[in-house]
Design an enzyme around this catalytic site. Structure first.
Site, PDB file in Angstrom:
ATOM      1  CB  CYS A 111      -1.138   0.080   1.361  1.00  0.00           C
ATOM      2  SG  CYS A 111      -1.871  -1.493   1.339  1.00  0.00           S
ATOM      3  CG  HIS A 262      -3.189   3.056   2.116  1.00  0.00           C
ATOM      4  ND1 HIS A 262      -3.940   2.637   0.761  1.00  0.00           N
ATOM      5  CD2 HIS A 262      -3.482   2.042   2.948  1.00  0.00           C
ATOM      6  CE1 HIS A 262      -4.243   1.363   1.134  1.00  0.00           C
ATOM      7  NE2 HIS A 262      -3.821   0.915   2.141  1.00  0.00           N
ATOM      8  CG  ASN A 292      -7.181  -1.096   1.163  1.00  0.00           C
ATOM      9  OD1 ASN A 292      -6.345  -0.779   0.253  1.00  0.00           O
ATOM     10  ND2 ASN A 292      -6.722  -1.673   2.273  1.00  0.00           N
TER      11      ASN A 292
HETATM   12  N1  ACO Z   1     -18.759  -9.660   8.273  1.00  0.00           N
HETATM   13  C1  ACO Z   1     -19.394  -9.834   9.676  1.00  0.00           C
HETATM   14  N2  ACO Z   1     -18.474 -10.316  10.599  1.00  0.00           N
HETATM   15  C2  ACO Z   1     -17.055 -10.663  10.420  1.00  0.00           C
HETATM   16  C3  ACO Z   1     -16.650 -10.021   9.216  1.00  0.00           C
HETATM   17  C4  ACO Z   1     -17.662  -9.709   8.170  1.00  0.00           C
HETATM   18  N3  ACO Z   1     -17.160  -9.157   7.016  1.00  0.00           N
HETATM   19  N4  ACO Z   1     -15.502 -10.278   9.444  1.00  0.00           N
HETATM   20  C5  ACO Z   1     -14.823 -10.738  10.517  1.00  0.00           C
HETATM   21  N5  ACO Z   1     -16.246 -10.877  11.130  1.00  0.00           N
HETATM   22  C6  ACO Z   1     -16.597 -11.418  12.658  1.00  0.00           C
HETATM   23  C7  ACO Z   1     -15.263 -12.141  13.064  1.00  0.00           C
HETATM   24  O1  ACO Z   1     -15.461 -13.420  12.568  1.00  0.00           O
HETATM   25  C8  ACO Z   1     -15.483 -11.887  14.548  1.00  0.00           C
HETATM   26  O2  ACO Z   1     -16.510 -12.627  15.062  1.00  0.00           O
HETATM   27  P1  ACO Z   1     -16.649 -13.868  16.385  1.00  0.00           P
HETATM   28  O3  ACO Z   1     -16.264 -12.791  17.411  1.00  0.00           O
HETATM   29  O4  ACO Z   1     -17.603 -14.434  16.405  1.00  0.00           O
HETATM   30  O5  ACO Z   1     -15.304 -14.319  16.390  1.00  0.00           O
HETATM   31  C9  ACO Z   1     -15.954 -10.814  14.774  1.00  0.00           C
HETATM   32  O6  ACO Z   1     -16.497 -10.077  13.287  1.00  0.00           O
HETATM   33  C10 ACO Z   1     -14.782  -9.598  15.150  1.00  0.00           C
HETATM   34  O7  ACO Z   1     -13.639 -10.083  14.200  1.00  0.00           O
HETATM   35  P2  ACO Z   1     -12.369  -9.178  14.097  1.00  0.00           P
HETATM   36  O8  ACO Z   1     -11.515  -9.510  13.169  1.00  0.00           O
HETATM   37  O9  ACO Z   1     -11.956  -8.991  15.871  1.00  0.00           O
HETATM   38  O10 ACO Z   1     -13.030  -7.818  13.805  1.00  0.00           O
HETATM   39  P3  ACO Z   1     -12.252  -6.266  14.249  1.00  0.00           P
HETATM   40  O11 ACO Z   1     -13.304  -5.336  14.883  1.00  0.00           O
HETATM   41  O12 ACO Z   1     -10.946  -6.273  14.539  1.00  0.00           O
HETATM   42  O13 ACO Z   1     -12.782  -5.690  12.536  1.00  0.00           O
HETATM   43  C11 ACO Z   1     -10.972  -4.888  10.861  1.00  0.00           C
HETATM   44  C12 ACO Z   1     -11.856  -6.042  11.645  1.00  0.00           C
HETATM   45  C13 ACO Z   1     -12.275  -3.949  10.320  1.00  0.00           C
HETATM   46  C14 ACO Z   1     -10.323  -5.602   9.821  1.00  0.00           C
HETATM   47  C15 ACO Z   1     -10.230  -4.416  11.644  1.00  0.00           C
HETATM   48  O14 ACO Z   1      -9.387  -5.083  12.646  1.00  0.00           O
HETATM   49  C16 ACO Z   1      -9.511  -3.224  11.177  1.00  0.00           C
HETATM   50  O15 ACO Z   1     -10.005  -2.048  11.120  1.00  0.00           O
HETATM   51  N6  ACO Z   1      -8.262  -3.122  10.918  1.00  0.00           N
HETATM   52  C17 ACO Z   1      -7.327  -2.532  10.457  1.00  0.00           C
HETATM   53  C18 ACO Z   1      -6.732  -3.210   9.245  1.00  0.00           C
HETATM   54  C19 ACO Z   1      -7.318  -2.890   8.080  1.00  0.00           C
HETATM   55  O16 ACO Z   1      -8.300  -2.050   7.906  1.00  0.00           O
HETATM   56  N7  ACO Z   1      -6.752  -3.613   6.830  1.00  0.00           N
HETATM   57  C20 ACO Z   1      -7.067  -3.118   5.550  1.00  0.00           C
HETATM   58  C21 ACO Z   1      -5.980  -3.779   4.593  1.00  0.00           C
HETATM   59  S1  ACO Z   1      -4.591  -3.451   5.170  1.00  0.00           S
HETATM   60  C22 ACO Z   1      -3.960  -2.135   4.409  1.00  0.00           C
HETATM   61  O17 ACO Z   1      -4.177  -1.663   3.632  1.00  0.00           O
HETATM   62  C23 ACO Z   1      -2.712  -1.392   5.155  1.00  0.00           C
END
Ligand code: ACO
Length: 335
Positions: A111, A262, A292
């Site tokens: 990225c 980004h 993204n």
């Molecule tokens: N829809 C519904 N539920 C979902 C989804 C989805 N698409 N994806 C995950 N879940 C569920 C999981 O299974 C989990 O369920 P559980 O509690 O029953 O096990 C629950 O949601 C929570 O999962 P987490 O992975 O802990 O979710 P989190 O709150 O961390 O959100 C996210 C995930 C949005 C990716 C977050 O971690 C984040 O914002 N991370 C930043 C990284 C990012 O944005 N990366 C983008 C690409 S990298 C880059 O460009 C640099």
């Protein structure tokens, strides 16, 4: 000698995939995706490639700059999703647009790819080696996604953006062009965001001796991400490197007209604005419409802003990228 961006261009696949469409493929909802990421829809390739999207974005950037492909000295494509290992995407772009005299190569910084390409082009031009460059971020991430993994497949999209940069002989006053740049890498944390290629394979490798044999997380042909670790990295490192770039430029947050970050996640961008104590209205976003696209997000957003007349001569911009590697960086530029 500094540089100026004289043309921008972008190209997105026509195919729009909404959160409601995603909910037909994996167990998810529009509400979950919007709340956690800010994304409502993304573009997904129906046959467009990294090279074809990049070539179209380059043609648009050249058209805006009023240049022909035969005048291009250097082409750098930032990508982590090329269709071919050989030849590189930049050479495919060169052939496609007819930039016969250009030197062309890819740069792999995920990225941060477009930002690192911009800084690389700047370094070549400032050193007097080349007079201009096409710099590109282009991705078809849809082929790197496990479409049964809801935690990753909802986040990404496909597309390309490009900028044409030229030597600006008058801009050696430290007041226009690239005023400062900060780049960093943290390879020790690299596996929090990974995607496998081919493993080492030859007649001398024993099955149980493959370097990435043990942990499924370590070797997958699809993007694997520890979202929370990426979130922590981004919300700490992005404001830090922006502050460092501003200090180097002897500017403050208030001096900046636009922060072009980004587009990974709206929560990361909001957290960065908060830590910088900057007005969120200075952080344009388009990830709600296109998700993204890794290296393509910054140049596509830049092109949208430029074509909408939202960037004016003399405006001070911070560009900041962060992603797999881990890699991160920020550059202060005066338009
Ligand atoms: N829809 C519904 N539920 C979902 C989804 C989805 N698409 N994806 C995950 N879940 C569920 C999981 O299974 C989990 O369920 P559980 O509690 O029953 O096990 C629950 O949601 C929570 O999962 P987490 O992975 O802990 O979710 P989190 O709150 O961390 O959100 C996210 C995930 C949005 C990716 C977050 O971690 C984040 O914002 N991370 C930043 C990284 C990012 O944005 N990366 C983008 C690409 S990298 C880059 O460009 C640099």
């Amino acid at each position: 000698m500094n540089i100026k961006i004289t043309g921008t261009g972008s190209c997105l696949p026509d195919n729009v995939v909404t959160n409601f469409d995603m909910a037909k493929i994996v167990e998810t909802s529009d509400e979950w995706i919007r709340e956690r990421t800010g994304i409502a829809e993304r573009r997904i390739s129906t046959g467009e490639t990294v090279a074809s999207l990049a070539a179209k974005a380059c043609e648009r950037a050249l058209e805006m700059a009023g240049k022909s492909a035969s005048e291009v000295d250097l082409i750098i494509v930032g990508t982590c999703s090329p269709e071919l290992l050989l030849p590189c995407a930049a050479c495919q772009v060169q052939a496609s647009i007819g930039a016969d005299k250009a030197v062309a190569f890819d740069l792999s910084a995920a990225c941060s790819g477009f930002l690192f390409a911009l800084n690389t082009a700047y370094s070549y031009i400032a050193a007097g080696i080349y007079k201009n460059a096409l710099i590109v971020g282009s991705e078809v991430l849809s082929k790197l996604m496990d479409w049964s993994d809801r935690s990753t497949c909802v986040l990404f999209g496909d597309g390309a953006g490009a900028a044409f940069v030229e030597a600006d002989e008058l801009a050696n006053d430290g007041k226009s062009g690239i005023i400062s740049m900060v780049q960093g890498s943290d390879g020790a944390k690299g596996m929090v965001l990974s995607c496998g290629q081919r493993q080492v394979a030859n007649p001398y490798i024993k099955e149980n001796n493959l370097p990435y044999n043990n942990e499924e997380y370590m070797f997958s042909p699809y993007i694997k991400m520890n979202g929370q670790e990426v979130y922590k990295f981004a919300t700490r490192q992005v404001p830090n490197c922006i502050k460092e770039a501003l200090d180097k430029a002897q500017l403050t947050v208030e001096d900046i007209d636009l922060f072009v970050l980004h587009q990974a996640n709206v929560r990361i961008i909001e957290a960065a604005a908060k830590r910088l104590k900057a007005d969120i209205s200075k952080f344009p976003m388009n990830l709600d419409r296109i998700g993204n696209m890794s290296s393509a997000t910054i140049p596509v957003l830049l092109d949208e802003l430029n074509r909408a007349g939202k960037i004016h001569k003399g405006d001070k911009l911070v560009l900041s990228g962060f992603g797999a590697g881990l890699t991160y960086g920020a550059s202060v530029i005066v338009w």
